[in-house]
Design an enzyme around this catalytic site. Structure first.
Site, PDB file in Angstrom:
ATOM      1  N   SER A 253       0.683  -1.080  -0.010  1.00 28.50           N
ATOM      2  CA  SER A 253      -0.014  -0.174  -0.037  1.00 28.50           C
ATOM      3  C   SER A 253       0.815   1.345   0.193  1.00 28.50           C
ATOM      4  O   SER A 253       2.077   1.074  -0.020  1.00 28.50           O
ATOM      5  CB  SER A 253      -1.028  -0.104   1.284  1.00 28.50           C
ATOM      6  OG  SER A 253      -0.043   0.179   2.447  1.00 28.50           O
ATOM      7  N   LYS A 254       0.311   2.267   0.049  1.00 23.45           N
ATOM      8  CA  LYS A 254       1.041   3.544   0.030  1.00 23.45           C
ATOM      9  C   LYS A 254       1.925   3.860   1.161  1.00 23.45           C
ATOM     10  O   LYS A 254       3.096   4.504   1.065  1.00 23.45           O
ATOM     11  CB  LYS A 254      -0.036   4.843  -0.080  1.00 23.45           C
ATOM     12  CG  LYS A 254      -0.560   5.058  -1.602  1.00 23.45           C
ATOM     13  CD  LYS A 254      -1.417   6.314  -1.427  1.00 23.45           C
ATOM     14  CE  LYS A 254      -2.035   6.393  -2.904  1.00 23.45           C
ATOM     15  NZ  LYS A 254      -2.899   7.707  -2.890  1.00 23.45           N
TER      16      LYS A 254
END
Length: 494
Positions: A253-254
């Site tokens: 994920s980010k």
């Protein structure tokens, strides 16, 4: 390997090019280059609601920044274009009609609302929620009635009985029972193809020999193999590369670093470092080598080295790989790449002068060992570009409050004023000789001099720093530093 290798990267322009997509593109590019084959870029933009020209441009920009140039595709052309799926609708319509005519596909008149309601009912009875196949057996009269009601049909592929085997170059044979698949939609009611149909037709007409893609596409592959066989197309070879996870082994994920590839450029990563690191996400040449040039990757890459296990994305390792490539890169190129970061910090002009460019290239040589990213040049070497030294109070307190420091700096100033030629070697000889004359350790001279010239207690090598600053700027800073020592002493008295 029989015949010329042809493989592709086929992104959907619904966002930016992220780490996973870039890794897939790289593996295809390396595979094609290793075997002297062709690498094709195809834009799969049939999702009209989500696809944008801006996203396509962003993906192309990121590919070019990484150096993954394509042999056929947007901006390049080729014998099998067009390379945007939205411009290839006639191919999909023709093949869909062929499948219907052969009895391998059929119109489905079920509305989304009806499908959702039936799914809900089947789940409530503990049954499989998939499509029940009711439109497969409609008579011509029933179809005519549906169309008279104004229903526009989608087309579904009639899944045959039996088993489909995916011969995967990484995972070996993966078997699928065809009964586990519904009759899947191949054309939407608006005339746009679904992914599985468009992908098979394009990969066949563009003569792809190898399909290297993410593991998440593995469930689509048996459906595509059914379509290849139904349309009479030869099968390419398939290889599905593992997922990329964060350090905590959850989906990337980010917060782990799953951002646009172009953001890494903005953060100061070199494209060759990104390529090196992306290659290591699921591939290894041996247990030792971690740093590869692009040419080495092309020479050594093979699917035999690709692991079935998930790859772990680690920002710390990426930083390390980037620092190694900074160490290896040409100094002039590095300097030019650092100029935008220095301009953003106000240390050089937006249009750098020749003097700025020359200074940055000199600074690269002494600073590169301390850099993890190109952007770090601002923190590590900003003092080279100051008109006036900005003193760190901790460094001042530690070194400018010591007895006799003003005299030491005066001696340094006088010694360096006489130093000729003003080279790194002569500067070192001069300062070490001064320390010996003063009966001091070299460090007792070097430390306060470093603070005087850089404003801080740590910097790249002092002798190199002095040589780059030059005699005039060095002497001016030493004089200003003695003023600073007096200011500090006066402040203590008051």
């Amino acid at each position: 390997m029989n015949g010329k290798v042809r493989c592709r990267f086929a992104p959907s322009p619904t966002g930016y090019l992220h780490v996973g997509g870039a890794r897939t593109a790289l593996f295809n590019w390396l595979f094609a280059r290793h075997f002297g084959g062709s690498f094709i870029l195809r834009i799969e933009d049939t999702d009209v609601q989500r696809s944008t020209e801006e996203s396509a441009d962003t993906i192309i920009e990121a590919m070019r920044w990484l150096g993954l140039e394509w042999d056929e595709g947007p901006g390049v052309g080729g014998d099998y274009g067009p390379y945007f799926q939205s411009q290839r609708l006639e191919y999909y319509a023709d093949c869909a009609r062929r499948l219907v005519d052969m009895g391998m596909a059929y119109p489905c008149y079920c509305t989304p609302e009806e499908l959702a309601e039936r799914r809900k009912e089947r789940l409530s009875r503990g049954e499989s929620p998939g499509y029940d196949g009711r439109c497969r057996e409609l008579t011509a009269r029933e179809r005519a009635q549906m169309e008279a009601e104004g229903r526009k049909p989608a087309l579904r592929f009639a899944v045959p009985p039996g088993e489909t085997i995916v011969h995967d170059l990484i995972r070996g044979d993966v078997r699928f029972d065809n009964s586990s698949f519904d009759d899947f939609v191949i054309m939407k009611s608006d005339g746009f193809p679904m992914y599985n149909l468009a992908c098979v037709i394009d990969d066949s007409l563009m003569k792809m020999t190898h399909i290297i893609r993410a593991e998440e596409h593995l469930p689509n592959t048996p459906k595509q193999i059914m379509l290849y066989k139904a349309l009479g197309y030869p099968l390419p070879e398939f290889a599905h590369v593992s997922m990329i996870l964060g350090p905590d082994r959850t989906k990337l994920s980010k917060r782990h670093g799953a951002m646009s590839v172009m953001q890494y450029k903005e953060m100061g990563y070199l494209p060759e470092a990104m390529v090196n690191y992306l290659a290591l996400l699921g591939w290894a040449y041996d247990a030792e080598q971690q740093i590869f040039s692009v040419d080495e990757l092309i020479q050594k890459f093979s699917l035999d080295g690709v692991s079935k296990n998930p790859a772990i994305f680690d920002m710390k390792k990426l930083e390390w790989v980037n620092s190694q490539h900074i160490h290896l890169a040409d100094r002039n190129r590095l300097g030019d790449l650092m100029l935008p970061f220095l301009a953003e910090a106000g240390l050089v002009g937006d249009i750098p002068s020749r003097e700025d460019i020359s200074l940055v290239r000199d600074v690269v040589e002494v600073a590169r060992e301390r850099l993890k990213t190109l952007k770090d040049i601002v923190q590590v070497a900003d003092f080279f570009f100051w008109d006036e030294v900005k003193f760190d109070e901790g460094a001042v307190k530690k070194f400018f409050t010591r007895p006799g420091v003003e005299e030491i700096l005066k001696n340094v100033e006088e010694s360096l004023a006489r130093c000729e030629p003003f080279t790194r070697e002569e500067i070192e000889k001069t300062l070490r000789a001064l320390a010996e004359t003063l009966g001091m350790k070299a460090a007792e001279v070097i430390h306060p001099t470093r603070v005087a010239l850089t404003g801080r207690a740590a910097s790249p090598g002092l002798f190199e720093v002095i040589a780059i600053l030059g005699k005039e700027k060095t002497l001016k800073r030493l004089a200003r530093a003695r003023d600073k020592v007096r200011e500090v002493r006066q402040g203590e008295i008051e």
